[in-house]
Design a protein around this motif. Structure first.
Motif, PDB file in Angstrom:
ATOM      1  N   LYS A  80     -25.727   0.656 -45.115  1.00 42.24           N
ATOM      2  CA  LYS A  80     -24.764   1.760 -45.301  1.00 42.24           C
ATOM      3  C   LYS A  80     -25.781   3.103 -45.674  1.00 42.24           C
ATOM      4  O   LYS A  80     -25.020   3.722 -46.456  1.00 42.24           O
ATOM      5  CB  LYS A  80     -23.767   1.576 -46.028  1.00 42.24           C
ATOM      6  CG  LYS A  80     -22.546   0.361 -45.676  1.00 42.24           C
ATOM      7  CD  LYS A  80     -21.454   0.772 -45.189  1.00 42.24           C
ATOM      8  CE  LYS A  80     -20.908  -0.206 -44.191  1.00 42.24           C
ATOM      9  NZ  LYS A  80     -20.870  -1.525 -44.572  1.00 42.24           N
ATOM     10  N   MET A  81     -26.892   2.935 -45.469  1.00 43.21           N
ATOM     11  CA  MET A  81     -27.897   3.971 -45.792  1.00 43.21           C
ATOM     12  C   MET A  81     -27.417   5.376 -45.236  1.00 43.21           C
ATOM     13  O   MET A  81     -27.254   5.139 -43.742  1.00 43.21           O
ATOM     14  CB  MET A  81     -29.213   3.763 -45.465  1.00 43.21           C
ATOM     15  CG  MET A  81     -30.469   4.524 -45.935  1.00 43.21           C
ATOM     16  SD  MET A  81     -32.126   4.453 -45.395  1.00 43.21           S
ATOM     17  CE  MET A  81     -32.670   3.423 -46.869  1.00 43.21           C
ATOM     18  N   PRO A  82     -27.496   6.581 -45.629  1.00 43.14           N
ATOM     19  CA  PRO A  82     -27.209   7.881 -44.897  1.00 43.14           C
ATOM     20  C   PRO A  82     -28.282   7.965 -43.753  1.00 43.14           C
ATOM     21  O   PRO A  82     -29.217   7.517 -43.843  1.00 43.14           O
ATOM     22  CB  PRO A  82     -27.562   8.652 -45.904  1.00 43.14           C
ATOM     23  CG  PRO A  82     -27.520   8.262 -47.286  1.00 43.14           C
ATOM     24  CD  PRO A  82     -27.771   6.803 -47.253  1.00 43.14           C
ATOM     25  N   ARG A  83     -27.610   8.547 -42.727  1.00 47.35           N
ATOM     26  CA  ARG A  83     -28.225   8.536 -41.356  1.00 47.35           C
ATOM     27  C   ARG A  83     -29.851   9.232 -41.415  1.00 47.35           C
ATOM     28  O   ARG A  83     -30.673   8.738 -40.986  1.00 47.35           O
ATOM     29  CB  ARG A  83     -27.408   9.404 -40.708  1.00 47.35           C
ATOM     30  CG  ARG A  83     -27.683   9.108 -38.972  1.00 47.35           C
ATOM     31  CD  ARG A  83     -26.761   9.969 -38.151  1.00 47.35           C
ATOM     32  NE  ARG A  83     -25.410   9.146 -38.025  1.00 47.35           N
ATOM     33  CZ  ARG A  83     -25.030   8.482 -36.925  1.00 47.35           C
ATOM     34  NH1 ARG A  83     -25.744   8.725 -35.780  1.00 47.35           N
ATOM     35  NH2 ARG A  83     -24.064   7.889 -36.814  1.00 47.35           N
ATOM     36  N   GLU A  84     -29.758  10.404 -42.470  1.00 48.25           N
ATOM     37  CA  GLU A  84     -30.951  11.211 -42.593  1.00 48.25           C
ATOM     38  C   GLU A  84     -31.923  10.367 -43.062  1.00 48.25           C
ATOM     39  O   GLU A  84     -33.320  10.222 -42.659  1.00 48.25           O
ATOM     40  CB  GLU A  84     -30.962  12.371 -43.148  1.00 48.25           C
ATOM     41  CG  GLU A  84     -29.821  13.406 -42.897  1.00 48.25           C
ATOM     42  CD  GLU A  84     -28.503  12.845 -43.753  1.00 48.25           C
ATOM     43  OE1 GLU A  84     -28.508  13.136 -44.766  1.00 48.25           O
ATOM     44  OE2 GLU A  84     -27.511  12.361 -43.096  1.00 48.25           O
ATOM     45  N   ASP A  85     -31.677   9.623 -44.182  1.00 49.83           N
ATOM     46  CA  ASP A  85     -32.540   8.704 -44.620  1.00 49.83           C
ATOM     47  C   ASP A  85     -32.960   7.375 -43.808  1.00 49.83           C
ATOM     48  O   ASP A  85     -34.095   7.159 -43.926  1.00 49.83           O
ATOM     49  CB  ASP A  85     -31.770   8.221 -46.011  1.00 49.83           C
ATOM     50  CG  ASP A  85     -31.472   9.024 -47.144  1.00 49.83           C
ATOM     51  OD1 ASP A  85     -31.761  10.153 -46.820  1.00 49.83           O
ATOM     52  OD2 ASP A  85     -30.961   8.812 -48.065  1.00 49.83           O
ATOM     53  N   VAL A  86     -32.131   7.031 -43.007  1.00 52.92           N
ATOM     54  CA  VAL A  86     -32.562   5.845 -42.060  1.00 52.92           C
ATOM     55  C   VAL A  86     -33.843   6.324 -41.218  1.00 52.92           C
ATOM     56  O   VAL A  86     -34.882   5.861 -41.108  1.00 52.92           O
ATOM     57  CB  VAL A  86     -31.292   5.569 -41.161  1.00 52.92           C
ATOM     58  CG1 VAL A  86     -31.566   4.674 -40.153  1.00 52.92           C
ATOM     59  CG2 VAL A  86     -30.317   4.883 -41.982  1.00 52.92           C
ATOM     60  N   ALA A  87     -33.319   7.717 -40.553  1.00 52.31           N
ATOM     61  CA  ALA A  87     -34.548   8.124 -39.714  1.00 52.31           C
ATOM     62  C   ALA A  87     -36.019   8.155 -40.343  1.00 52.31           C
ATOM     63  O   ALA A  87     -36.904   7.869 -39.925  1.00 52.31           O
ATOM     64  CB  ALA A  87     -34.045   9.433 -39.085  1.00 52.31           C
ATOM     65  N   ALA A  88     -36.036   8.796 -41.551  1.00 52.22           N
ATOM     66  CA  ALA A  88     -37.117   9.072 -42.332  1.00 52.22           C
ATOM     67  C   ALA A  88     -37.658   7.752 -42.747  1.00 52.22           C
ATOM     68  O   ALA A  88     -38.861   7.389 -42.722  1.00 52.22           O
ATOM     69  CB  ALA A  88     -36.848  10.053 -43.749  1.00 52.22           C
TER      70      ALA A  88
END
Lengths: 307, 367
Positions: free
Chosen positions: B104-112
């Motif tokens: 459940k990591m925030p979407r932006e953090d996932v991409a980075a």
């Protein structure tokens, strides 16, 4: 290039070439010899009647004789004035209900049976049994289950305030669907079970390590990996259910009050009871078109993700 | 990062013990390699660590907390499988994103995070591809990428290089070690390849028949193997073992190898060998310690006939008979060696291992 090089010495060239040509022709002949008997058989039992039905559907009929060309008049007549639309609607309800219930049931049972458990072989055998039972026996068996006075299901329903099942116009179709689900889920189950066994256990374990719950592992990993097989099972169930006549004929004969008169049953009745060949052929062509449409739709919806 | 402690860990399948009484303490950030022949219980031990297999008996703790009942997710471990176990229907990017989405990591953090890991592993160009279109080495890197994105407390590797060809294996081995040096995450790595064990590990755990036989740094394991099994498993070609006996000769001792080679024991080594005079033992000597004539000091020389010679370029392996036993010597490229030649070999008593015949335990030479 290669053959030319291996045949280099000129004088010996003609001899092997002739024999090679001879053996090639023989091989070709052999191919045809194996292919044509099967092809002719299929043509005789499938293509000829199919073509005949399509031909008949655009012609008038005089008993078994094909009459004059009428264009799409048969279709217009059946759909607009002869209850054809209603029959199609009932077919779609019957097929839709059956597939919507049989698919999750089959997949669910396959997932259960794929887990290590006691008596697994026994359960696998028992759960496949409905598939082995003929439509005729299925119909008779469920007719007894639904029986107004003797049926065990009926007794249960009565306590819920439902007075009749198979003989009540409101419940007849639902009862037929239930019967058909019982007869159809094993196909989905067997296909799914086979597909589940091709899913590598390490991939599922990797998803476990990655923190996915059992539910998410199923939806995100297992289901996409078995989707192609499931697609085939769903299409087969759809085709099979669209064409089902025997069970319905035995259980309701299309009644009560036409509540279960699906298109396939209509084909049977028009063709073999009323001998209205043009109506039977028209309805049969409609079933074919519906089958093609639904199969294509499933193939699209369950489109594979594989690269 | 976590420290790991295994206490009396055991597991049996259908009544046979696969893992038995394993005790092991792994420090935070340590790179541990479990090595042993197939069926020695190393993979089962790893799977119990991962939480894929329940511990049959004993206790597993992470940072001092027992985790026997924890799921893999709760243990926060990441694992790289021998088959890579990539999700075949997902792109490389989706494969690496998957563990992050579960947390459940925030979407932006996932991409980075995925981008960062892809850069670290040279996967940026491959992010849109499906596993099927990748080479073995690339798949291996994706599997590692999927493991590192989560910043797990422990990395588990289950024979990750077995499916790669020799050249790629060497390269990936170095990448794995580099990755560990960078991330400093506690790592447990299972292999049957002793070269991987020697090159990767901070400490090697040698297992056999479900038990831990020896734990030590690679050099400890190599220099001072505890048992005959460890000595024959670590080192390539393996250590030579020859049945031997001692005979008194006046004030001195004579070492007979297989009753066919007679070696007078140098006076300095008599005290070490004396206790073995009336006991059954074998001597062990590594191929690289069987020197040629004139090499080494304080050696005892003997003549032998070469049965087979293998020249690999950088070195030469010579096989010769000592009685009924075949022994192997490795020399720096000796291109003149031929089968059938008589050679004089030098036995260095400083490098002599003594193997108790009854127990298989090894008396290693003093370092």
């Amino acid at each position: 290039m290669n053959t030319a090089m291996t045949q280099a010495p000129g004088s010996t060239m003609s001899q092997p070439t002739r024999s090679r040509r001879g053996s090639q022709a023989l091989r070709l002949l052999q191919g045809y010899a194996f292919f044509y008997p099967a092809f002719l058989l299929v043509a005789a039992v499938l293509f000829v009647p199919l073509f005949h039905a399509i031909w008949q559907s655009v012609h008038a009929a005089d008993y078994m004789e094909i009459g004059r060309f009428v264009g799409l008049a048969n279709f217009v007549n059946l759909l607009m004035h002869d209850g054809g639309l209603r029959d199609i609607g009932l077919s779609i309800v019957f097929v839709g209900g059956s597939v919507l219930l049989a698919t999750p049931l089959g997949v669910g049972l396959a997932v259960l049976l794929n887990r290590p458990m006691r008596w697994r072989a026994f359960f696998r055998t028992v759960l496949v049994a409905p598939w082995v039972v003929s439509q005729l026996v299925t119909g008779l068996l469920w007719l007894w289950l639904y029986d107004d006075r003797l049926g065990p299901l009926q007794a249960m329903m009565q306590s819920l305030g439902i007075r009749a099942l198979i003989t009540d116009p409101d419940w007849a179709m639902a009862s037929l669907i239930l019967t058909n689900v019982w007869h159809s889920y094993p196909l989905v189950m067997v296909f799914t079970l086979a597909a589940l066994q091709t899913v590598p256990s390490e991939v599922i374990e990797a998803a476990t390590i990655d923190g996915a719950s059992a539910w998410r592992r199923f939806w995100r990993i297992t289901l996409p990996l078995i989707r192609n097989t499931l697609k085939v099972a769903v299409v087969l169930t759809t085709l099979h259910t669209f064409n089902t006549v025997t069970t319905i004929l035995i259980m309701t004969g299309g009644g009560p009050a036409g509540a279960t008169e699906v298109l396939a049953l209509r084909v049977f009745k028009e063709g073999f009871q009323f001998f209205r060949m043009e109506v039977a052929a028209t309805a049969a062509v409609l079933i074919l078109l519906l089958n093609i449409a639904f199969s294509l739709a499933f193939v699209r919806v369950l489109k594979s993700d594989h690269a | 990062m976590a420290s790991i402690s295994l206490k009396n860990l055991g597991k049996s399948f259908n009544g046979s013990d696969v893992v038995k009484d394993v005790d092991l303490d792994i420090a935070e950030g340590e790179f541990i390699v479990l090595v042993g022949p197939s069926g020695c219980g190393k993979s089962t031990t790893l799977r119990m660590l991962a939480g894929l297999e329940s511990a049959g008996s004993g206790e597993i703790s992470f940072d001092g907390t027992p985790v026997n009942d924890w799921t893999p997710k709760e243990r926060n471990v990441a694992m790289v499988f021998q088959s890579y176990a990539l999700y075949p229907h997902m792109t490389v990017e989706a494969n690496m994103r998957f563990p992050l989405e579960q947390s459940k990591m925030p979407r932006e953090d996932v991409a980075a995070t995925v981008r960062g890991a892809a850069e670290m592993l040279n996967l940026t160009q491959l992010l849109g591809r499906k596993p099927k279109t990748l080479s073995g080495g690339q798949r291996q890197r994706v599997a590692m990428g999927r493991a590192i994105v989560r910043r797990p407390a422990v990395f588990l590797f289950d024979e990750p290089l077995s499916n790669l060809d020799a050249a790629l294996r060497t390269q990936m081995r170095m990448e794995i070690r580099k990755l560990h040096d960078k991330l400093q995450t506690t790592t447990v790595y299972v292999t049957h390849d002793q070269v991987e064990a020697m090159t990767l590990a901070d400490r090697v755990v040698v297992m056999d028949k479900g038990r831990v036989i020896q734990v030590g740094t690679p050099m400890e394991i190599y220099e001072r193997p505890a048992t005959r099994f460890v000595a024959s498993f670590i080192g390539s070609p393996p250590m030579n073992f020859v049945p031997a006996r001692l005979e008194a000769a006046g004030n001195s001792l004579v070492l007979w190898l297989h009753d066919s080679v007679r070696l007078p024991v140098p006076p300095a080594h008599v005290p070490r060998l004396l206790p073995w005079r009336n006991r059954g033992f074998q001597i062990g000597v590594r191929p690289e310690h069987l020197l040629q004539q004139g090499q080494g000091q304080g050696v005892v020389e003997f003549d032998t006939v070469l049965c087979a010679v293998e020249v690999t370029g950088s070195n030469t392996q010579a096989l010769f008979a000592i009685g009924a036993t075949q022994a192997c010597a490795v020399w720096q490229a000796d291109w003149s060696a031929r089968p059938g030649q008589t050679r004089t070999l030098a036995m260095n008593f400083e490098r002599l291992y003594i193997v108790d015949e009854a127990s298989g335990l090894i008396d290693a030479p003093a370092a």
